[in-house]
Design an enzyme around this catalytic site. Sequence first.
Site, mmCIF file in Angstrom:
data_model
loop_
_atom_site.group_PDB
_atom_site.id
_atom_site.type_symbol
_atom_site.label_atom_id
_atom_site.label_comp_id
_atom_site.label_asym_id
_atom_site.label_seq_id
_atom_site.Cartn_x
_atom_site.Cartn_y
_atom_site.Cartn_z
ATOM 1 N N LYS A 255 23.027 76.700 39.870
ATOM 2 C CA LYS A 255 22.646 77.578 40.973
ATOM 3 C C LYS A 255 23.882 77.716 41.852
ATOM 4 O O LYS A 255 24.412 76.721 42.357
ATOM 5 C CB LYS A 255 21.487 76.988 41.781
ATOM 6 C CG LYS A 255 21.062 77.869 42.951
ATOM 7 C CD LYS A 255 19.961 77.239 43.772
ATOM 8 C CE LYS A 255 18.657 77.352 43.049
ATOM 9 N NZ LYS A 255 17.511 76.978 43.919
ATOM 10 N N TYR B 45 25.184 85.677 18.621
ATOM 11 C CA TYR B 45 25.349 85.397 20.056
ATOM 12 C C TYR B 45 24.545 86.360 20.920
ATOM 13 O O TYR B 45 24.041 85.977 21.968
ATOM 14 C CB TYR B 45 26.808 85.466 20.494
ATOM 15 C CG TYR B 45 27.815 84.851 19.574
ATOM 16 C CD1 TYR B 45 27.527 83.736 18.790
ATOM 17 C CD2 TYR B 45 29.095 85.384 19.480
ATOM 18 C CE1 TYR B 45 28.476 83.173 17.947
ATOM 19 C CE2 TYR B 45 30.050 84.823 18.650
ATOM 20 C CZ TYR B 45 29.725 83.723 17.884
ATOM 21 O OH TYR B 45 30.662 83.173 17.051
ATOM 22 N N GLU C 165 13.538 81.242 48.213
ATOM 23 C CA GLU C 165 14.409 81.342 47.035
ATOM 24 C C GLU C 165 13.731 82.154 45.933
ATOM 25 O O GLU C 165 14.373 82.950 45.256
ATOM 26 C CB GLU C 165 14.739 79.956 46.481
ATOM 27 C CG GLU C 165 15.613 79.109 47.353
ATOM 28 C CD GLU C 165 15.840 77.749 46.725
ATOM 29 O OE1 GLU C 165 16.984 77.507 46.303
ATOM 30 O OE2 GLU C 165 14.882 76.953 46.652
ATOM 31 N N GLU D 289 15.837 71.968 36.148
ATOM 32 C CA GLU D 289 15.502 71.157 34.983
ATOM 33 C C GLU D 289 14.505 71.886 34.081
ATOM 34 O O GLU D 289 14.638 71.871 32.855
ATOM 35 C CB GLU D 289 14.896 69.804 35.417
ATOM 36 C CG GLU D 289 15.866 68.891 36.118
ATOM 37 C CD GLU D 289 15.997 69.096 37.622
ATOM 38 O OE1 GLU D 289 16.508 68.184 38.297
ATOM 39 O OE2 GLU D 289 15.598 70.173 38.142
#
Length: 119
Positions: A98, A53, A21, A72
């Site tokens: 994800k 923004y 990954e 996390e």
Amino acid sequence: MSLIEINDMRFYAHHGCFEEERLIGTHFRVDLALHTDTSEAEVSDHIADTVNYLEVYQVVKQQMEAPSHLLEHVARRVGETVMAQFAAVDDVTVKVSKLNPPLGGQMQSVSVSVEVSRR
């Protein structure tokens, strides 16, 4: 107090517990909810009187470029960086998703939401 939301930011990044990954990468979505006082900007109509923004997006993009093992960790890093760089933000909720995670089945995404507050 107002809520500014920046939704569905898309990134290709290298986060994950599996080495593959982190090497290959995958697609992620990030949503932010910022609580801030926009009363001055509501009257002045000047961007300097609110949270920009574009600048927030740049913070998120930069944090998404730094690989992590866990969603996390990514979400916490994004939240803490937003809080550190934007004094007008009272708290932020960061949701990192994800897309198409490699969990051995069909699913759209897995997500982690983290709240960071000055309180």
